[in-house]
Design an enzyme around this catalytic site. Structure first.
Site, short mmCIF file in Angstrom:
data_model
loop_
_atom_site.label_atom_id
_atom_site.label_comp_id
_atom_site.label_asym_id
_atom_site.label_seq_id
_atom_site.Cartn_x
_atom_site.Cartn_y
_atom_site.Cartn_z
N ARG A 49 0.85 -1.21 0.00
CA ARG A 49 0.00 0.00 0.00
C ARG A 49 0.87 1.24 0.00
O ARG A 49 0.56 2.24 -0.65
CB ARG A 49 -0.95 0.01 1.21
N TYR A 101 -17.09 17.83 -12.88
CA TYR A 101 -17.56 16.45 -13.05
C TYR A 101 -18.60 16.09 -11.98
O TYR A 101 -18.43 16.44 -10.80
CB TYR A 101 -16.34 15.52 -12.94
N LYS A 198 -9.78 7.84 -18.80
CA LYS A 198 -10.20 8.46 -20.06
C LYS A 198 -9.03 8.47 -21.06
O LYS A 198 -8.55 7.43 -21.44
CB LYS A 198 -10.79 9.84 -19.78
C1 LIG Z 1 -14.53 10.29 -15.49
C2 LIG Z 1 -14.13 11.56 -14.86
C3 LIG Z 1 -13.80 11.62 -13.50
C4 LIG Z 1 -13.91 10.42 -12.57
O1 LIG Z 1 -12.99 9.45 -12.90
P1 LIG Z 1 -13.18 7.87 -12.56
O2 LIG Z 1 -11.94 7.29 -13.08
O3 LIG Z 1 -14.44 7.45 -13.26
O4 LIG Z 1 -13.33 7.79 -11.08
C5 LIG Z 1 -13.37 12.82 -12.98
N1 LIG Z 1 -13.31 13.92 -13.75
C6 LIG Z 1 -13.63 13.90 -15.05
C7 LIG Z 1 -13.51 15.16 -15.84
C8 LIG Z 1 -14.05 12.73 -15.65
O5 LIG Z 1 -14.39 12.73 -16.94
#
Ligand SMILES: *Cc1c(COP(=O)(O)O)cnc(C)c1O
Length: 384
Positions: A49, A101, A198
């Site tokens: 961790r 978000y 993403k």
């Molecule tokens: C998807 C997203 C998040 C959250 O990310 P996860 O990996 O789904 O927890 C935060 N900010 C933005 C701009 C996003 O598109």
């Protein structure tokens, strides 16, 4: 920095080969604990961790790419954002962009609020609103640009200046741009967070989050939370994220080119009422955006004349996934009204331009002409 230079950096950021064998890829250290030769003086690694060499390679890479002093990898984008927010305490106050978000909005209003962290949401494209919301208890300003899904632009250097004047931390979620296109720490920000799920991961096969800091002291505070709270990224997913980083340049440059072509084409379609893409000259934030970022990115939102046309198109497209998320090699068409912004009451959605006719397209690596042809046939298809 030119794209070419940055592409070189993307391939070689962090430890770009394993020192013992010269392996071209940092191994997946699938391990939880490490033997200690001297039980009185523990070695560099003691428990998974706290430290893992695969995760560490990723953390070094993202720190270099964002121009920071220290990087952190977390189990998701929300784990990254939440762990960063945990450096604050009860009684502290944050000024936050209202278009952040949805998950960030939720954690602030439904979780951190219960623990006494107060938030004021403002339209961060209006610097006067940002200034006016600052109170003696304010500790940070948190913004996201371009915002989701209408790609509103916040002036990052101007927000950083306000934060500096008032002694606040400036934090931003850089998911939509990635360090290839926008590097907020170079513009005066203190902390950058990412959903590496993403564009950085890039293949819709991974959930991961990253954070980078400009200052070592803030880095220590986040490190403390990372180790104590433990929302770390595992070694397999750290390796996948490292792999994603190496091709981020070629992917995103190509996706951005296609997004520009698709945005222009959408403007010629009679069914399309409005196109939101920050590199279009008629986008209100275009000038500010292109001062702080190297292009419009690969997300285009557009408003169709009616909900019926939007639904018809989403049912008739063949190439894009119709799904939540973005940033993958495949195009992804999202419907904010029932997906990312379903929890928002309809009038509030409408006030933000998130009508039932609005769709968001994350442009993938398919040929732009094929995507245009597919969207065209879907718009031309008879109503179902
Ligand atoms: C998807 C997203 C998040 C959250 O990310 P996860 O990996 O789904 O927890 C935060 N900010 C933005 C701009 C996003 O598109």
């Amino acid at each position: 920095m030119k794209h070419d230079d940055f592409q070189t950096k993307l391939v070689h950021a962090g430890p770009d080969r394993e020192p013992r064998t010269g392996a071209s890829s940092i191994p997946i250290y699938q391990v939880s604990t490490y033997h200690q030769n001297d039980p009185e003086h523990l070695g560099r690694y003691d428990y998974g961790r706290s430290d893992n060499p695969t995760r560490e390679a990723l953390e070094q890479a993202i720190a270099e790419l964002e121009g920071g002093v220290r990087g952190f990898a977390f189990a998701s984008g929300m784990a990254a954002t939440s762990s960063v927010l945990m450096i604050f305490q009860a009684g502290d106050h944050l000024v936050v962009g209202e278009d952040i978000y949805g998950g960030t909005y939720r954690i602030l209003t439904a979780v951190f609020k219960r623990w006494g962290l107060e938030t004021t949401f403002v339209d961060s494209t209006d610097l006067e609103q940002v200034r006016a919301a600052i109170t003696p208890k304010t500790k940070a300003i948190f913004v996201e640009t371009p915002s989701n899904p209408t790609l509103k632009i916040t002036d990052l250097p101007a927000v950083a200046e306000i934060a500096q004047e008032r002694g606040l931390l400036a934090i931003t979620d850089n998911t939509f741009m990635s360090p290839l296109l926008q590097r907020p720490l170079e513009l005066g920000f203190d902390i950058v967070v990412h959903s590496a799920t993403k564009f950085i991961g890039g293949h819709s096969d991974l959930i991961a989050g990253l954070a980078v800091v400009k200052d070592a002291k803030i880095g220590q505070r986040i490190r403390h939370v990372q180790n104590a709270f433990g929302a770390i990224l595992g070694p397999q997913d750290s390796w996948l994220t490292l792999r994603g980083l190496k091709t981020l340049g070629v992917r995103l440059i190509r996706q951005q080119e296609s997004a520009g072509a698709i945005a222009s084409w959408l403007q010629t379609r009679p069914e399309v009422k409005k196109v939101y893409y920050p590199a279009l000259e008629n986008h209100p934030g275009c000038k500010v955006h292109l001062r702080q970022a190297a292009g419009g990115g690969a997300v285009v939102s557009f408003e169709l004349a009616s909900k019926e046309i939007a639904v018809k198109m989403m049912k008739a497209v063949k190439l894009p996934l119709v799904a939540v998320s973005l940033g993958g090699v495949e195009s992804i068409l999202s419907y904010p009204a029932t997906m990312s912004h379903a929890a928002m009451p309809a009038p509030e959605r409408a006030a933000r331009g998130i009508t039932d006719g609005l769709v968001r397209l994350s442009v993938g690596l398919e040929a732009a002409q094929d995507l245009i042809a597919d969207l065209g046939q879907a718009l031309d298809s008879p109503e179902c």
